[in-house]
Design a protein around this motif. Sequence first.
Motif, PDB file in Angstrom:
ATOM      1  N   SER A 291       0.826  -1.219   0.000  1.00  0.00           N
ATOM      2  CA  SER A 291       0.000   0.000   0.000  1.00  0.00           C
ATOM      3  C   SER A 291       0.853   1.260   0.000  1.00  0.00           C
ATOM      4  CB  SER A 291      -0.938   0.011   1.222  1.00  0.00           C
ATOM      5  OG  SER A 291      -1.821  -1.078   1.194  1.00  0.00           O
ATOM      6  N   GLY A 292       2.082   1.154  -0.486  1.00  0.00           N
ATOM      7  CA  GLY A 292       2.963   2.316  -0.534  1.00  0.00           C
ATOM      8  C   GLY A 292       3.757   2.549   0.729  1.00  0.00           C
ATOM      9  N   THR A 293       3.798   1.561   1.620  1.00  0.00           N
ATOM     10  CA  THR A 293       4.460   1.767   2.906  1.00  0.00           C
ATOM     11  C   THR A 293       5.970   1.925   2.780  1.00  0.00           C
ATOM     12  OG1 THR A 293       4.444  -0.637   3.221  1.00  0.00           O
ATOM     13  CG2 THR A 293       2.664   0.623   4.251  1.00  0.00           C
ATOM     14  N   SER A 294       6.585   1.215   1.837  1.00  0.00           N
ATOM     15  CA  SER A 294       8.037   1.364   1.658  1.00  0.00           C
ATOM     16  C   SER A 294       8.374   2.781   1.212  1.00  0.00           C
ATOM     17  CB  SER A 294       8.561   0.352   0.623  1.00  0.00           C
ATOM     18  OG  SER A 294       8.479  -0.961   1.110  1.00  0.00           O
ATOM     19  N   TYR A 295       7.557   3.323   0.325  1.00  0.00           N
ATOM     20  CA  TYR A 295       7.779   4.693  -0.137  1.00  0.00           C
ATOM     21  C   TYR A 295       7.613   5.676   1.014  1.00  0.00           C
ATOM     22  CZ  TYR A 295       7.000   9.121  -2.557  1.00  0.00           C
ATOM     23  OH  TYR A 295       7.059  10.437  -2.964  1.00  0.00           O
TER      24      TYR A 295
ATOM     25  N   ALA B  53      -1.180   3.885   9.675  1.00  0.00           N
ATOM     26  CA  ALA B  53      -1.280   2.884   8.618  1.00  0.00           C
ATOM     27  C   ALA B  53      -1.651   3.557   7.314  1.00  0.00           C
ATOM     28  CB  ALA B  53      -2.316   1.820   8.978  1.00  0.00           C
ATOM     29  N   VAL B  54      -1.257   2.936   6.214  1.00  0.00           N
ATOM     30  CA  VAL B  54      -1.674   3.354   4.876  1.00  0.00           C
ATOM     31  C   VAL B  54      -2.465   2.185   4.298  1.00  0.00           C
ATOM     32  CG1 VAL B  54      -0.964   4.217   2.636  1.00  0.00           C
ATOM     33  CG2 VAL B  54       0.475   4.663   4.645  1.00  0.00           C
ATOM     34  N   ILE B  55      -3.673   2.443   3.852  1.00  0.00           N
ATOM     35  CA  ILE B  55      -4.507   1.378   3.291  1.00  0.00           C
ATOM     36  C   ILE B  55      -4.807   1.666   1.824  1.00  0.00           C
ATOM     37  CG2 ILE B  55      -5.518   0.694   5.486  1.00  0.00           C
ATOM     38  CD1 ILE B  55      -7.991   2.347   4.786  1.00  0.00           C
ATOM     39  N   ARG B  56      -5.031   0.604   1.091  1.00  0.00           N
ATOM     40  CA  ARG B  56      -5.233   0.688  -0.355  1.00  0.00           C
ATOM     41  C   ARG B  56      -6.477  -0.108  -0.726  1.00  0.00           C
ATOM     42  NH1 ARG B  56      -0.568  -1.512  -4.550  1.00  0.00           N
ATOM     43  NH2 ARG B  56      -1.505  -0.781  -6.507  1.00  0.00           N
ATOM     44  N   ASN B  57      -7.142   0.293  -1.792  1.00  0.00           N
ATOM     45  CA  ASN B  57      -8.245  -0.511  -2.296  1.00  0.00           C
ATOM     46  C   ASN B  57      -7.839  -1.986  -2.189  1.00  0.00           C
ATOM     47  OD1 ASN B  57      -9.914  -2.059  -4.029  1.00  0.00           O
ATOM     48  ND2 ASN B  57     -10.338  -0.298  -5.319  1.00  0.00           N
ATOM     49  N   PRO B  58      -8.561  -2.797  -1.414  1.00  0.00           N
ATOM     50  CA  PRO B  58      -8.116  -4.173  -1.165  1.00  0.00           C
ATOM     51  C   PRO B  58      -8.067  -5.040  -2.418  1.00  0.00           C
ATOM     52  CG  PRO B  58     -10.356  -3.854  -0.366  1.00  0.00           C
ATOM     53  CD  PRO B  58      -9.820  -2.494  -0.723  1.00  0.00           C
TER      54      PRO B  58
ATOM     55  N   TYR C  25      -3.796   5.123   0.219  1.00  0.00           N
ATOM     56  CA  TYR C  25      -2.930   5.068  -0.950  1.00  0.00           C
ATOM     57  C   TYR C  25      -3.464   5.986  -2.047  1.00  0.00           C
ATOM     58  CZ  TYR C  25      -0.365   2.830  -4.832  1.00  0.00           C
ATOM     59  OH  TYR C  25       0.436   2.568  -5.919  1.00  0.00           O
ATOM     60  N   ASP C  26      -4.783   6.121  -2.125  1.00  0.00           N
ATOM     61  CA  ASP C  26      -5.396   7.024  -3.103  1.00  0.00           C
ATOM     62  C   ASP C  26      -4.861   8.438  -2.940  1.00  0.00           C
ATOM     63  OD1 ASP C  26      -6.869   4.832  -3.804  1.00  0.00           O
ATOM     64  OD2 ASP C  26      -8.767   5.556  -2.994  1.00  0.00           O
ATOM     65  N   SER C  27      -4.863   8.914  -1.691  1.00  0.00           N
ATOM     66  CA  SER C  27      -4.414  10.286  -1.440  1.00  0.00           C
ATOM     67  C   SER C  27      -2.908  10.426  -1.644  1.00  0.00           C
ATOM     68  CB  SER C  27      -4.804  10.729  -0.023  1.00  0.00           C
ATOM     69  OG  SER C  27      -4.213   9.905   0.954  1.00  0.00           O
ATOM     70  N   LEU C  28      -2.158   9.355  -1.361  1.00  0.00           N
ATOM     71  CA  LEU C  28      -0.714   9.380  -1.599  1.00  0.00           C
ATOM     72  C   LEU C  28      -0.420   9.568  -3.081  1.00  0.00           C
ATOM     73  CD1 LEU C  28       2.229   8.984  -0.687  1.00  0.00           C
ATOM     74  CD2 LEU C  28       1.870   6.513  -0.877  1.00  0.00           C
ATOM     75  N   CYS C  29      -1.186   8.882  -3.933  1.00  0.00           N
ATOM     76  CA  CYS C  29      -0.966   8.969  -5.378  1.00  0.00           C
ATOM     77  C   CYS C  29      -1.476  10.274  -5.979  1.00  0.00           C
ATOM     78  CB  CYS C  29      -1.642   7.786  -6.077  1.00  0.00           C
ATOM     79  SG  CYS C  29      -0.920   6.184  -5.691  1.00  0.00           S
TER      80      CYS C  29
ATOM     81  N   PHE D 291      -0.869  14.519   1.358  1.00  0.00           N
ATOM     82  CA  PHE D 291      -0.751  13.284   2.146  1.00  0.00           C
ATOM     83  C   PHE D 291       0.252  13.470   3.281  1.00  0.00           C
ATOM     84  CE2 PHE D 291       1.500   9.391   3.154  1.00  0.00           C
ATOM     85  CZ  PHE D 291       0.519   8.419   3.236  1.00  0.00           C
ATOM     86  N   PHE D 292       1.446  13.949   2.940  1.00  0.00           N
ATOM     87  CA  PHE D 292       2.483  14.095   3.959  1.00  0.00           C
ATOM     88  C   PHE D 292       2.202  15.265   4.897  1.00  0.00           C
ATOM     89  CE2 PHE D 292       4.830  11.350   1.038  1.00  0.00           C
ATOM     90  CZ  PHE D 292       5.318  10.415   1.959  1.00  0.00           C
ATOM     91  N   SER D 293       1.535  16.275   4.411  1.00  0.00           N
ATOM     92  CA  SER D 293       1.129  17.363   5.300  1.00  0.00           C
ATOM     93  C   SER D 293       0.197  16.847   6.393  1.00  0.00           C
ATOM     94  CB  SER D 293       0.444  18.471   4.499  1.00  0.00           C
ATOM     95  OG  SER D 293       0.040  19.525   5.347  1.00  0.00           O
ATOM     96  N   ASP D 294      -0.731  15.986   5.995  1.00  0.00           N
ATOM     97  CA  ASP D 294      -1.655  15.372   6.950  1.00  0.00           C
ATOM     98  C   ASP D 294      -0.887  14.498   7.943  1.00  0.00           C
ATOM     99  OD1 ASP D 294      -3.973  14.485   8.200  1.00  0.00           O
ATOM    100  OD2 ASP D 294      -4.541  13.104   6.603  1.00  0.00           O
ATOM    101  N   LEU D 295       0.061  13.729   7.444  1.00  0.00           N
ATOM    102  CA  LEU D 295       0.861  12.876   8.320  1.00  0.00           C
ATOM    103  C   LEU D 295       1.706  13.711   9.274  1.00  0.00           C
ATOM    104  CD1 LEU D 295       1.972  10.152   9.217  1.00  0.00           C
ATOM    105  CD2 LEU D 295       3.544  10.223   7.256  1.00  0.00           C
ATOM    106  N   PHE D 296       2.284  14.802   8.767  1.00  0.00           N
ATOM    107  CA  PHE D 296       3.117  15.643   9.617  1.00  0.00           C
ATOM    108  C   PHE D 296       2.303  16.326  10.717  1.00  0.00           C
ATOM    109  CE2 PHE D 296       6.045  16.249   5.722  1.00  0.00           C
ATOM    110  CZ  PHE D 296       6.612  15.006   5.951  1.00  0.00           C
TER     111      PHE D 296
END
Length: 248
Positions: A13-17, A100-105, A162-166, A172-177
Amino acid sequence: MIPNLFLIGAQKSGTSYVHNVLTRNGLVSCGKEKEMNFFSKREAHIKQGIDEYLLNFKDSPKSKYLIDSSTSHFQPNNPRIDKNPAKQIYNFNKNAKIFAVIRNPIERYESAYNHHILMGRIEPTDNIDKILDKHLLLNIGRYDESIIQWREYFPQLKILTYDSLCSNPELFFSDLFDFLELNKARKNLVLDFRSNDTQIRFDKKKNPSLTSKIKLTKESKNFLKDYYQESILNLEKLIGQDLSHWIE
């Protein structure tokens, strides 16, 4: 200092990135290994105690957060207390930040299927025409169950998509920060790189039969839509987001 930030999943779900953005930009520190899986796999406890786990982080640079990004922590329906990652991490550091980061399953299933092909766990095929219930392929996508378990111990669990990350990585990172209270982290952020890209990994394979990612057939995709529908509806209520596009 002990780990106080946990990126718990979900796999593919983009976690490595996300992990690499945080660590490459010097925003958080990490250990020698990204995924120790110490709190999720019983065999890890048998082979190593907590002292050996902490050795992974011994030489980490000083920063506000020391991160463990073991995505195996995000697994629902594990009845054994000794394998309940949420409870174990709470007992380890109840003040830790968890996200957590979740993606369309359905997309996650397809990506994970290709990952297991590359790892030699699933035989290559022309397309995904059979739904396999192995290697937690189906189980991990039931995010609602995992979130309920984690929120029992960490009510402030942060869920990103993952949608918002893409679509808007800066937002996305502003929200995380905001969640991490890293107010100065928005400047000069390097986002232009790729991590753990499945197609790149296929391109590096010498086996000529492994040239590109395989896709779900229409029938398999429809099966997964039905399978995950109730879980996605529950998830919408849990995180307050409209996810109807996942099963359209």
